[in-house]
Design a protein around this motif. Structure first.
Motif, mmCIF file in Angstrom:
data_model
loop_
_atom_site.group_PDB
_atom_site.id
_atom_site.type_symbol
_atom_site.label_atom_id
_atom_site.label_comp_id
_atom_site.label_asym_id
_atom_site.label_seq_id
_atom_site.Cartn_x
_atom_site.Cartn_y
_atom_site.Cartn_z
ATOM 1 N N GLN A 60 0.490 -1.207 -0.231
ATOM 2 C CA GLN A 60 0.158 -0.088 -0.353
ATOM 3 C C GLN A 60 1.107 0.633 -0.213
ATOM 4 O O GLN A 60 0.341 2.433 -0.627
ATOM 5 N N GLU A 61 1.459 1.675 0.866
ATOM 6 C CA GLU A 61 2.848 2.460 0.771
ATOM 7 C C GLU A 61 3.305 2.944 -0.253
ATOM 8 O O GLU A 61 3.845 3.539 -0.816
ATOM 9 N N GLU A 62 3.832 1.167 -0.997
ATOM 10 C CA GLU A 62 4.554 1.720 -2.765
ATOM 11 C C GLU A 62 3.215 2.489 -3.122
ATOM 12 O O GLU A 62 3.442 3.502 -3.974
ATOM 13 N N LEU A 63 2.333 1.931 -3.324
ATOM 14 C CA LEU A 63 1.255 2.312 -4.678
ATOM 15 C C LEU A 63 0.849 3.703 -3.918
ATOM 16 O O LEU A 63 1.130 4.520 -4.869
ATOM 17 N N ASP A 64 0.804 3.783 -2.447
ATOM 18 C CA ASP A 64 0.609 5.463 -2.321
ATOM 19 C C ASP A 64 1.431 6.537 -2.594
ATOM 20 O O ASP A 64 1.151 7.558 -3.607
#
Length: 94
Positions: A60-64
């Protein structure tokens, strides 16, 4: 017609100085189309490849991070058409 092709960025493990330079150079052009090649996100957290525990972010952090940076790109070229070829680590999630 002017276009730019961006590939292998590997958000969020990208070279931030190189990305800033790229954005500064591309901003000077009157771009009509933006093509996003593969490996836009790194997907390190879900990759089968060895991981460095000091640098692992969750998916999720990568996508954000990718969303934030690509949103800036869209703002910069609001009228340009965007095309993407989404691949993570060349052949999909491992």
């Amino acid at each position: 017609m002017r276009l730019v092709f961006l590939s292998d960025i590997h958000f969020p493990n990208h070279d931030k100085a190189a990305w800033r330079l790229t954005m500064r150079l591309v901003k000077q052009l009157n771009i009509d189309m933006v093509f996003l090649g593969g490996d836009i996100i790194d997907a390190h957290s879900v990759s089968k490849y060895p991981k460095n525990p000091d640098t692992i972010l969750g998916l999720q952090e990568e996508l954000d991070t990718a969303f934030l940076e690509l949103s800036k790109l869209r703002q910069m070229f609001g009228k340009a058409k965007f095309y993407s070829m989404v691949e993570l680590n060349q052949s999909g999630l491992h």
